[in-house]
Design a protein around this motif. Structure first.
Motif, PDB file in Angstrom:
ATOM      1  N   ALA A 291       8.969 -11.305  -6.551  1.00 25.04           N
ATOM      2  CA  ALA A 291       9.064  -9.847  -6.681  1.00 25.04           C
ATOM      3  C   ALA A 291       7.818  -9.163  -6.145  1.00 25.04           C
ATOM      4  CB  ALA A 291       9.301  -9.469  -8.142  1.00 25.04           C
ATOM      5  N   VAL A 292       6.643  -9.694  -6.474  1.00 24.04           N
ATOM      6  CA  VAL A 292       5.397  -9.076  -6.015  1.00 24.04           C
ATOM      7  C   VAL A 292       5.247  -9.208  -4.508  1.00 24.04           C
ATOM      8  CG1 VAL A 292       2.887  -9.246  -6.115  1.00 24.04           C
ATOM      9  CG2 VAL A 292       4.221  -9.331  -8.224  1.00 24.04           C
ATOM     10  N   THR A 293       5.477 -10.403  -3.982  1.00 20.10           N
ATOM     11  CA  THR A 293       5.272 -10.647  -2.551  1.00 20.10           C
ATOM     12  C   THR A 293       6.227  -9.824  -1.703  1.00 20.10           C
ATOM     13  OG1 THR A 293       4.536 -12.903  -3.035  1.00 20.10           O
ATOM     14  CG2 THR A 293       5.164 -12.417  -0.777  1.00 20.10           C
ATOM     15  N   ARG A 294       7.490  -9.807  -2.070  1.00 17.11           N
ATOM     16  CA  ARG A 294       8.455  -9.023  -1.301  1.00 17.11           C
ATOM     17  C   ARG A 294       8.267  -7.522  -1.519  1.00 17.11           C
ATOM     18  NH1 ARG A 294      14.260 -10.989  -2.794  1.00 17.11           N
ATOM     19  NH2 ARG A 294      14.735  -9.136  -1.528  1.00 17.11           N
ATOM     20  N   GLY A 295       7.948  -7.136  -2.739  1.00 11.55           N
ATOM     21  CA  GLY A 295       7.836  -5.722  -3.054  1.00 11.55           C
ATOM     22  C   GLY A 295       6.639  -5.042  -2.428  1.00 11.55           C
TER      23      GLY A 295
END
Length: 263
Positions: free
Chosen positions: A216-220
């Motif tokens: 979630a963090v990396t893509r977001g």
């Protein structure tokens, strides 16, 4: 070439050590390929829950790309240089950034160029007081090629990143901490114990939840807030049907320590 990176398993944590100390752990093509191969193996090994990455010897984490090898690629032509050096390096750092298990860099010395870009890409980083960072690519007439023009501004802010990218100046672990490049600076003899302690504090939780958070963090980070919130909902939905969620909720209600199975 297994000697280029050593692999040790310490409980549920894998220790990977860049192992070219005579070359300040410079990242030649074989080292980049070996790192990716090891990560492929670790990803499918359910007994490994986290990774600590460090450098061999007393001087360097990694001095960056192997310039002698890179020079030969440049002489062979633009297409070959882009394919062999730039694309290979970007693929390696992207693999670190998106790896589904937490990766912690233990920066034990010089982290220049590609070594700094590895630090930027991994999920967490601890630096020794003996560490030294730099973005020195401008000194040989090129921009960073393993993602440094993109990740450092996202971590440190545009102006602070551009100062380092345009001057090639070295910077201290204290400044790296202030910019958000590393999570903590510790005495040299405490470096690996601190990195392993951080890993242990992570792996007590559900490995599936950790993976969903990293995703979630990396893509977001590279989307709008609305798109990021959609990614967050997707990752929650993927977790909500797992045994780990039910175990976590049951353990919380019963006031006991959860026993996660990663299913």
């Amino acid at each position: 070439m297994p000697h280029l990176i050593t692999f040790e398993k310490k409980g549920a944590i894998a220790l990977l050590t860049l192992n070219r100390p005579e070359k300040l752990n410079a990242l030649n093509y074989a080292t980049n390929d070996r790192l990716r191969a090891l990560l492929d193996s670790i990803e499918t090994d359910s007994s490994i829950r986290a990774v600590v990455l460090t450098g061999a010897g007393e001087r360097a984490f990694s001095a960056g790309g192997d310039i002698h090898e890179f020079t030969q690629s440049v002489k062979a032509g633009i297409d070959i240089a882009v394919r062999d050096f730039c694309k290979r390096g970007q693929t390696m750092t992207a693999r670190l950034e998106t790896f589904p298990k937490p990766i912690i860099a233990a920066v034990n010395g010089i982290a220049f160029g590609g070594g700094c870009e590895i630090t930027e890409a991994v999920h967490l980083a601890v630096a020794s007081e003996k560490a030294l960072f730099a973005k020195p690519e401008i000194n040989i007439g090129i921009p960073p090629t393993f993602g440094g023009t993109q990740r450092l501004p996202r971590l440190a802010g545009r102006k602070r990143a551009l100062e380092l990218l345009l001057t090639g100046d070295t910077f201290s672990p204290k400044r790296a901490y202030e910019m958000g490049l590393v999570n903590k600076v510790v005495p040299h003899d405490k470096l690996l114990p601190t990195a392993f302690d951080l890993a242990e504090r992570i792996i007590r939780h559900s490995p599936l939840a950790a993976s969903r958070i990293i995703t979630a963090v990396t893509r977001g980070m590279n989307t709008t807030i609305d798109e990021g919130l959609l990614i967050e909902r997707e990752q929650f939905a993927r977790m909500s049907a797992t045994d780990d969620v039910h175990e976590g909720l049951s353990a919380w209600i019963a006031r006991r320590r959860p026993e996660y199975t990663g299913t």
